[in-house]
Design an enzyme around this catalytic site. Structure first.
Site, mmCIF file in Angstrom:
data_model
loop_
_atom_site.group_PDB
_atom_site.id
_atom_site.type_symbol
_atom_site.label_atom_id
_atom_site.label_comp_id
_atom_site.label_asym_id
_atom_site.label_seq_id
_atom_site.Cartn_x
_atom_site.Cartn_y
_atom_site.Cartn_z
ATOM 1 N N SER A 67 0.850 -1.094 0.032
ATOM 2 C CA SER A 67 0.137 -0.073 -0.173
ATOM 3 C C SER A 67 1.025 1.281 -0.118
ATOM 4 O O SER A 67 1.631 1.395 -1.064
ATOM 5 C CB SER A 67 -0.671 -0.239 1.305
ATOM 6 O OG SER A 67 -1.856 1.035 1.120
ATOM 7 N N ASP B 40 -10.341 -5.463 -2.773
ATOM 8 C CA ASP B 40 -9.704 -4.227 -1.439
ATOM 9 C C ASP B 40 -10.655 -3.036 -1.909
ATOM 10 O O ASP B 40 -10.759 -2.613 -2.862
ATOM 11 C CB ASP B 40 -8.393 -4.241 -2.223
ATOM 12 C CG ASP B 40 -7.506 -3.189 -1.644
ATOM 13 O OD1 ASP B 40 -7.877 -2.274 -1.034
ATOM 14 O OD2 ASP B 40 -6.053 -3.624 -1.781
ATOM 15 N N HIS C 1 -7.541 -5.816 1.281
ATOM 16 C CA HIS C 1 -6.287 -5.121 1.352
ATOM 17 C C HIS C 1 -5.421 -5.406 2.447
ATOM 18 O O HIS C 1 -4.508 -5.080 2.927
ATOM 19 C CB HIS C 1 -6.651 -3.459 1.648
ATOM 20 C CG HIS C 1 -5.596 -2.681 1.578
ATOM 21 N ND1 HIS C 1 -5.013 -2.592 0.175
ATOM 22 C CD2 HIS C 1 -4.856 -1.737 2.272
ATOM 23 C CE1 HIS C 1 -3.865 -1.398 0.238
ATOM 24 N NE2 HIS C 1 -3.996 -1.024 1.451
HETATM 25 N N1 LIG Z 1 -7.669 3.054 9.845
HETATM 26 C C1 LIG Z 1 -7.778 2.779 8.278
HETATM 27 C C2 LIG Z 1 -7.025 1.488 7.803
HETATM 28 C C3 LIG Z 1 -5.840 1.508 7.892
HETATM 29 C C4 LIG Z 1 -5.260 0.301 6.802
HETATM 30 O O1 LIG Z 1 -5.793 -0.194 6.274
HETATM 31 N N2 LIG Z 1 -3.745 0.389 6.920
HETATM 32 C C5 LIG Z 1 -3.253 -0.740 6.046
HETATM 33 C C6 LIG Z 1 -2.493 0.033 5.278
HETATM 34 S S1 LIG Z 1 -3.495 1.322 4.020
HETATM 35 C C7 LIG Z 1 -2.111 1.837 2.908
HETATM 36 O O2 LIG Z 1 -1.174 2.065 3.369
HETATM 37 C C8 LIG Z 1 -2.634 -1.496 7.054
HETATM 38 O O3 LIG Z 1 -1.665 -2.020 6.489
HETATM 39 N N3 LIG Z 1 -3.083 -1.672 7.999
HETATM 40 C C9 LIG Z 1 -2.242 -2.581 9.172
HETATM 41 C C10 LIG Z 1 -3.029 -4.030 9.272
HETATM 42 O O4 LIG Z 1 -2.666 -4.564 10.269
HETATM 43 O O5 LIG Z 1 -3.889 -4.055 8.399
HETATM 44 C C11 LIG Z 1 -9.404 2.746 8.212
HETATM 45 O O6 LIG Z 1 -9.975 3.394 9.090
HETATM 46 O O7 LIG Z 1 -9.780 2.234 7.146
#
Ligand SMILES: N[C@@H](CCC(=O)N[C@@H](CSC=O)C(=O)NCC(=O)O)C(=O)O
Length: 286
Positions: free
Chosen positions: A153, A232, A265
């Site tokens: 991402s 995603d 995602h």
């Molecule tokens: N808080 C957000 C969601 C944040 C999210 O999905 N972060 C992803 C990366 S998104 C792009 O860089 C991630 O890797 N999160 C860590 C995990 O453990 O999944 C929302 O409210 O949608």
């Protein structure tokens, strides 16, 4: 080059290797920074070992990959060390730095900010390329001529852009669901306005699709691998892999872009295709 004030925070035996977490004083960032490092058994035995760096996404830390990606078993088998930097400076004391999950803390976007108040500390590109990679390879006796880069991402954006902005440094590149054209999506607009300013012409130097479209020959003739889930929720508005795909076609860059029905995602998606990415890198770093 050594890392200043390097401090081991924790270590955990893992598949014959060791998963460690460190803290150090970063000259580029001007603050303490943390990173994770998986050393496979081959590195512990003193063998020349390639280093694969993983750049994580928005809201992640240096721990996210180690805990959630399920990479250590195969990294141990393939003899790959894996470095996981944090995703931004922390504790700079900038007003509002942790008010938004897509900007500021946890959202460094792997570039050097030019706009105040971020330009003092938000220097993630210089930190990773000039300080952390040379420091880690020297400190741990890893092979600085065999470096790979991947990410997810925001970290996929970081992997593609740093690989294109620093030719010759990385021998292998891949990404999971990268932000592929940040100048054309809300996350990128928001981050680049804040970190780089209103002049959009300066943004293109940090946009993987724009950078690829400028190439006159394939920068990674050994191929780039990208996996993307079709379930995603960020795919259409934020990620836009089709723009990077078109830029690769224009530049003659070999790209394997795999679209997977049903995958979202998150780290279940990343775990599913992790083995393919580690093999992609191991073959190119052999
Ligand atoms: N808080 C957000 C969601 C944040 C999210 O999905 N972060 C992803 C990366 S998104 C792009 O860089 C991630 O890797 N999160 C860590 C995990 O453990 O999944 C929302 O409210 O949608």
């Amino acid at each position: 080059m050594s890392l200043d004030n390097l401090e081991l925070i924790s270590e955990h035996a893992c598949f014959g290797g060791v998963q460690r977490f460190y803290k150090h004083s970063s000259a580029e960032i001007g603050l303490p920074m943390r990173f994770g490092l998986f050393l496979p058994p081959q590195a512990l035995a003193g063998q020349a070992t390639p280093l694969l760096t993983y750049l994580a996404g928005l809201t992640c830390t240096e721990e996210t990959f180690a805990i959630k990606a399920g990479a250590q078993r195969q990294a141990a088998e393939l003899g790959l060390a894996i470095l996981t930097p944090d995703t931004s400076p922390r504790g700079a004391g900038i007003t509002g730095e942790d008010h938004h999950w897509e900007f500021g803390v946890g959202a460094g976007f792997y570039l050097d900010a030019t706009e105040m108040p971020w330009s003092g500390h938000w220097c993630m590109e210089s930190y990773i390329v000039k300080e952390l990679l040379p420091g880690v390879t020297a400190q741990f006796g890893l092979d600085g001529q065999r470096l790979g880069l991947f990410g997810h991402s925001m970290g996929g954006h970081g992997a593609l852009t740093l690989a294109l902005r620093h030719p010759g440094v990385f021998k292998s590149v891949s990404a999971f669901a990268p932000i592929s054209a940040p100048t054309q999506c809300p996350w990128g607009h928001n981050a680049f306005t804040g970190y780089l300013g209103q002049d959009e012409s300066t943004w293109l130097a940090h946009d993987a699709s724009a950078l690829m479209a400028q190439q006159t020959s394939a920068p990674y003739a050994n191929g780039i691998l990208i996996d993307q889930g079709l379930a995603d929720k960020f795919l259409v508005e934020q990620l836009k892999p089709e723009l990077f795909e078109a830029a690769c076609a224009q530049a003659g860059q070999p790209l394997t872009l795999r679209r997977h029905a049903g995958y979202d995602h998150g780290y279940y998606f990343i775990q599913t295709f992790m083995a393919d990415h580690l093999r992609h890198h191991a073959e190119r770093l052999a």
